[in-house]
Scaffold this active site. Structure first.
Site, short mmCIF file in Angstrom:
data_model
loop_
_atom_site.label_atom_id
_atom_site.label_comp_id
_atom_site.label_asym_id
_atom_site.label_seq_id
_atom_site.Cartn_x
_atom_site.Cartn_y
_atom_site.Cartn_z
N GLY A 42 0.82 -1.21 0.00
CA GLY A 42 0.00 0.00 0.00
C GLY A 42 0.85 1.26 0.00
N PHE A 75 -8.88 -6.08 4.53
CA PHE A 75 -8.33 -6.15 3.17
C PHE A 75 -6.88 -6.59 3.14
CE2 PHE A 75 -11.55 -2.84 3.39
CZ PHE A 75 -12.39 -3.18 2.35
N ALA A 77 -3.74 -8.46 2.83
CA ALA A 77 -3.41 -9.81 2.36
C ALA A 77 -2.37 -9.72 1.26
CB ALA A 77 -4.66 -10.52 1.80
N TYR A 143 -2.92 -18.61 -3.43
CA TYR A 143 -3.67 -17.39 -3.12
C TYR A 143 -5.14 -17.71 -2.91
CZ TYR A 143 -6.32 -13.13 -3.94
OH TYR A 143 -7.23 -12.12 -3.83
N ARG A 221 -14.46 -11.68 -18.94
CA ARG A 221 -14.39 -11.51 -17.49
C ARG A 221 -15.42 -10.48 -17.04
NH1 ARG A 221 -12.24 -15.51 -18.17
NH2 ARG A 221 -10.15 -16.21 -17.59
#
Length: 327
Positions: A42, A75, A77, A143, A221
């Site tokens: 981040g 969030f 991760a 993941y 997608r």
């Protein structure tokens, strides 16, 4: 929890892409926000103005949580599929071990409301769609496996200790919200990669396979605008019920092909966007689209920004501003 009352929330990973947008929406709704992020992926500048910031790991959440918090939005991760295959231990430690520590900290502090950032990677390589929450979960990489393990962990916490929790399984998140947008390093998502071509930072975009059983031969997608995603998190806080673990898919319910995305970027940016056809990637299903019926029924949520042109335009505005140094 009242729909109008101001509450205090801990946002783990709130300096990242989705976490920052959700934190901004919480602040706009009048809530008190504390962001916990170790800044490994981040950005300090991604923490919205008005949010308190703690630089730290979720493994140490017990040092920061106390009964003044009304809930946690989680969030934080590790989230790169390729890296998870090469270094699975990191993913089990961060995603599973970190969440286990967070749940223990919440239990100890008496914080009993959680919204978890899960993923469509829990479904693996589905044969068809649209996918529902009852579709087979068969992740094909560490993941996705760690995210599914956390979903199971949360379900046990709800049953044993009365946690009120919602797991939101995202499909392809895209777009931007003002000064908050995607800036991953390395970048793996299609729209920002195509925008890098438009900016001259890449020579071309790779199209992995053009012989799929779709209208133009490329993969399809489901893209969801990050601001719609944020709205779902606020709705999930309201819908969370004591002792229940609710799982909701989040998507538009309609898909766009790789070539549709590239063509939309051409229209938005006015750039040519050279493309190079490459072999199919192992494990890429032809179509991956969500059914968001549960989110509509239980959260009262429907996407409001499902137009691909608008999603790309918002991402383009953010990317240009970021390169210009104005955000």
């Amino acid at each position: 929890m009242s729909k109008t009352a101001s509450s205090k929330y801990l946002v783990t990973g709130g300096a990242g892409y989705v976490g920052s947008v959700v934190a901004a929406h919480l602040l706009e709704a009048g809530h008190e926000v504390v962001v916990l992020d170790d800044l490994s992926t981040g950005f300090r500048s991604g923490v919205p103005s008005g949010a308190a910031f703690i630089e730290g790991r979720i493994q140490d959440a017990a040092e920061h949580l106390d009964p003044s918090y009304d809930g946690v939005l989680h969030f934080a991760a590790s989230s790169q599929v390729g890296e998870s295959v090469a270094n699975p231990g990191k993913y089990w430690e961060n995603n599973v071990g970190g969440t286990m520590a967070l749940l223990a900290a919440m239990r100890g502090a008496g914080v009993r409301r959680l919204v978890f950032s899960s993923t469509a990677a829990t479904y693996g390589e589905p044969a068809g769609g649209p996918l529902t929450e009852t579709s087979v979960t068969a992740p094909t990489n560490p993941y996705g496996a760690t995210k599914l393990a956390v979903d199971h962990m949360i379900a046990g916490e709800c049953a044993a200790h009365g946690l009120a929790a919602v797991s939101l399984r995202y499909f392809n998140v895209a777009g931007a919200y003002g000064e908050f947008g995607e800036r991953h390093d390395p970048e793996t998502h299609l729209i920002p990669l195509v925008l890098q071509v438009a900016l001259g930072e890449r020579e071309s975009i790779s199209v992995f396979g053009e012989d799929y059983p779709t209208a133009d031969g490329t993969c399809v997608r489901d893209y969801i605008h990050v601001a719609d995603l944020a709205r779902a998190h606020l709705a999930a806080l309201e819908a969370a019920a004591e002792g229940e673990h609710l799982v909701c898919n989040l998507g538009n319910g309609n898909g766009f092909s790789v070539r549709e995305v590239i063509e939309t970027v051409r229209k938005v940016t006015g750039e040519e966007i050279p493309e190079v056809v490459a072999p199919r990637r192992a494990g890429d299903p032809a179509v991956l689209v969500a059914s968001a019926r549960t989110a509509h029924e239980r959260l009262g949520w429907t996407p409001l920004r499902s137009d691909l042109t608008g999603i790309v335009q918002d991402a383009w505005n953010f990317t240009r501003a970021l390169r210009a140094g104005t955000i």
